[in-house]
Scaffold this active site. Structure first.
Site, mmCIF file in Angstrom:
data_model
loop_
_atom_site.group_PDB
_atom_site.id
_atom_site.type_symbol
_atom_site.label_atom_id
_atom_site.label_comp_id
_atom_site.label_asym_id
_atom_site.label_seq_id
_atom_site.Cartn_x
_atom_site.Cartn_y
_atom_site.Cartn_z
ATOM 1 N N CYS A 1 6.266 -0.351 7.243
ATOM 2 C CA CYS A 1 5.724 0.856 6.408
ATOM 3 C C CYS A 1 6.558 1.250 5.151
ATOM 4 O O CYS A 1 8.003 1.177 6.091
ATOM 5 C CB CYS A 1 5.197 1.837 7.397
ATOM 6 S SG CYS A 1 4.758 3.464 6.481
ATOM 7 N N LEU A 2 6.365 1.498 4.325
ATOM 8 C CA LEU A 2 7.415 2.081 3.107
ATOM 9 C C LEU A 2 8.095 3.391 3.711
ATOM 10 O O LEU A 2 9.397 3.426 3.285
ATOM 11 C CB LEU A 2 6.899 2.140 1.731
ATOM 12 C CG LEU A 2 6.366 1.123 1.005
ATOM 13 C CD1 LEU A 2 5.723 1.333 -0.168
ATOM 14 C CD2 LEU A 2 7.561 0.113 0.985
ATOM 15 N N HIS B 1 -4.186 1.257 7.874
ATOM 16 C CA HIS B 1 -2.591 1.510 7.573
ATOM 17 C C HIS B 1 -2.976 2.791 6.625
ATOM 18 O O HIS B 1 -2.423 3.851 7.150
ATOM 19 C CB HIS B 1 -1.871 0.462 7.247
ATOM 20 C CG HIS B 1 -0.523 0.865 7.075
ATOM 21 N ND1 HIS B 1 0.516 0.369 7.876
ATOM 22 C CD2 HIS B 1 0.215 1.663 6.360
ATOM 23 C CE1 HIS B 1 1.714 0.943 7.741
ATOM 24 N NE2 HIS B 1 1.498 1.861 6.467
ATOM 25 N N GLU B 2 -3.475 2.630 5.476
ATOM 26 C CA GLU B 2 -3.385 3.870 4.474
ATOM 27 C C GLU B 2 -4.326 4.999 5.107
ATOM 28 O O GLU B 2 -3.810 6.084 4.970
ATOM 29 C CB GLU B 2 -3.788 3.293 3.295
ATOM 30 C CG GLU B 2 -2.749 2.268 2.489
ATOM 31 C CD GLU B 2 -1.319 2.426 2.726
ATOM 32 O OE1 GLU B 2 -0.817 3.638 2.610
ATOM 33 O OE2 GLU B 2 -0.584 1.625 3.027
ATOM 34 N N HIS C 1 -2.429 7.176 7.193
ATOM 35 C CA HIS C 1 -1.536 8.009 6.620
ATOM 36 C C HIS C 1 -2.081 9.477 6.167
ATOM 37 O O HIS C 1 -1.559 10.485 6.253
ATOM 38 C CB HIS C 1 -0.930 7.481 5.252
ATOM 39 C CG HIS C 1 0.149 6.511 5.569
ATOM 40 N ND1 HIS C 1 1.373 6.967 6.053
ATOM 41 C CD2 HIS C 1 0.468 5.258 5.298
ATOM 42 C CE1 HIS C 1 2.259 6.073 6.020
ATOM 43 N NE2 HIS C 1 1.801 4.970 5.621
ATOM 44 N N GLN D 1 2.771 9.994 1.345
ATOM 45 C CA GLN D 1 4.112 9.409 1.210
ATOM 46 C C GLN D 1 4.898 9.762 0.112
ATOM 47 O O GLN D 1 6.261 9.476 0.300
ATOM 48 C CB GLN D 1 3.791 7.822 1.458
ATOM 49 C CG GLN D 1 3.391 7.422 2.526
ATOM 50 C CD GLN D 1 3.350 5.730 2.751
ATOM 51 O OE1 GLN D 1 2.219 5.354 2.166
ATOM 52 N NE2 GLN D 1 4.346 5.156 3.109
ATOM 53 N N GLY E 1 0.783 -0.977 -0.098
ATOM 54 C CA GLY E 1 0.188 0.040 -0.125
ATOM 55 C C GLY E 1 0.730 1.300 -0.154
ATOM 56 O O GLY E 1 2.082 1.343 0.411
HETATM 57 ZN ZN LIG Z 1 2.789 3.035 5.515
#
Ligand SMILES: [Zn+2]
Length: 169
Positions: free
Chosen positions: A92-93, A134-135, A138, A50, A45
């Site tokens: 998480c990226l 999670h998204e 963000h 991000q 995701g």
């Molecule tokens: Zn993330």
């Protein structure tokens, strides 16, 4: 086009994103780039903040592109339902190299708009429910580490601060 992914500590990640009001080619290019960036990372995701764009949009693919037809794109998402609990390891990226067990709903329904502004609804259980929350987080400037308590959170934040000071973040 693959865009650079911001890391924990960069201000664009920690604020509240704005609703999308214009459904134009620029938005569609953003969504396309976000999917490419997510697949290249690779990750399941990616939210617009991000990649430094403070808009309420994210992409998810729990198969990471292995099975076609699993790409979820949602603009201006809202939860319709969150129920049950699951506890799984999560990353998480924007926090490469870190993982932690996070409590998430076991099932979630999100409604929002597609790339053309048409209303859509997604339902997810297990990993998809986790990714949806999670998204969504963000878009409100919350990263998984912000959902941890006490020492678990402090350990990660201190390690990131140390990496930042040494220029390795
Ligand atoms: Zn993330």
């Amino acid at each position: 086009m693959i865009r650079p992914i911001l890391r924990y500590g960069e201000s664009a990640l920690h604020g509240r994103a704005r609703p999308v009001t214009v459904f134009d080619d620029e938005l569609r290019a953003l969504l396309r780039d976000m999917a490419q960036t997510m697949y290249a990372a690779p990750g399941v995701g990616l939210a617009a903040p991000q990649v430094g764009v403070p808009l309420r949009a994210f992409v998810i693919d729990v198969t990471v592109g292995r099975r076609p037809g699993n790409l979820v794109e949602v603009v201006n998402p809202e939860f319709v339902l969150q129920e049950g609990l699951q506890m799984e390891e999560e990353g998480c990226l924007s926090l490469p190299g870190f993982n932690a067990t996070v409590v998430r709903p076991a099932r979630a329904i999100v409604k929002g708009q597609d790339r053309h502004g048409h209303e859509i609804t997604f339902e997810g259980t297990d990993l998809l429910a986790r990714a949806l929350q999670h998204e969504m987080d963000h878009l409100d400037g919350t990263l998984f580490v912000d959902r941890l308590r006490g020492i678990k959170r402090d350990v990660i934040v201190r390690k990131v601060q140390k990496l930042r000071r040494s220029g390795k973040w």
